[in-house]
Design an enzyme around this catalytic site. Sequence first.
Site: not given
Ligand code: ASP
Length: 445
Positions: A101, A178-179, A256
């Site tokens: 993201t 982040t995932d 997370k």
């Molecule tokens: N689904 C995305 C990922 O992990 C969410 C994010 O980047 O925060 O790439």
Amino acid sequence: MYSGKVKEFLKKRKVSEGDFVKFVLKGVKYCGILLPNEGTSSTDSLMIKQESGYNVGINYNDVECLTNAGKKATLGGVSKFKDLKFNKQMPNVSLVATGGTISSRVDYKTGGVYMLMEPNEILKTTPELVDIINLDAIESPFRIGSEDMSPDLWSLMADIIAKRFNKGDVGVIVTHGTDTLHYTSSALSFLLKDFQKPIALVGAQRSPDRGSFDGSMNLICAAQYVTSDIAETAIVMHGTMNDDFCFANRGTKVRKMHTSRRDAFRPINTLPLAKIWPDGKKEVLNQYRKRDDSVKAKVCGGFENKVAIISAYPGADPEIIDYYVDKGYKGIIISSTALGHVPGYTQKKKDSWLPVLKRAVDSGVFVGNASQTIYGRVHPHVYRQLIELEQMGIVFLEDLLVETAYVKLMWALSQTKDLKRVKEIMLTNYVGEFNQRIVPEAFLY
Ligand code: ASP
């Protein structure tokens, strides 16, 4: 694409896709970005991306006073800045951009965010970086969502990071979804376990097209972190929901803990390494490994792919374990209930995991036990069943997070087939992944 009456309606008001629009709906004023209607909603619907980031379909007949707010939707802030001019006098830092993201923009086809941004655009969201670092290089080996990450990519990242450090960088920042960020931070921690310069992993919970984009402050704090003397692989993300400070959390003891909050990354079973403010102020909260620029970066080990996490839960069929054993898996991490339990003394004997776990261990599969409660530690001596599991050869992994245990086991099995040695590796504290004592304040920190 809009057609027919809706197209006419928009044309009259000089509004087209990608425009910021203002309008009134049932007496309430709204604004947002007009997205294309790609057939996901009724043909009479206008698709609006609201300030909150969520998309809504609104019947154009209900919309009053629709006006073009005068600017085209671009990536938040990017259009304002020319290419950033870095100062060579500042410390050399490299960026490894992998997607997520933090480097996404709105895809006008679907209205969803998409990992499309060119890596140098990430920097343009955060011009403050020029006052902290000299950007030595941008490496972007792939651009994916972190849900698509895989162990070979962890190794690839570590190779790139080692190469950058051996060229003399003082720190490396990795931008990442982040995932699964904490899997990658664990992986890099183990692969570069002897290395003594800081690596910061950063992501964002909101995309750069949104006013609430958190990636900028995370990047600024990451730049402050990698120029510090805290030589650990850490996740640097918002400490609170506001834009006040970030936490640098040790890469093997962080998770997370929320789907969408900006402060989703919390330390587990320990305190953050440090609180970091964007202006460079730092408050150290934990013991840390100190920078030593004389240590050469060397990637240690890789990952054995045939490792699985298996969750223990009421009604879980023991055949799940057999499946992995029969498929030739080399290691299993049981995500056990609390102190280390699995279904054992079940009402129906056939539901017990004890015989299948014994079979797994006897067939040479390494079985590790980490708790699904997230906080606390597994303990092999409190209950009879736990004693039996330990006697069977299942290794209790103290206060390791399940995800860290999984990554560590893949890493250990890549180095040796000798299960005694694997056990030794699993129980050795290489990068602060174990805590002898968990301080009470660490719970829900
Ligand atoms: N689904 C995305 C990922 O992990 C969410 C994010 O980047 O925060 O790439």
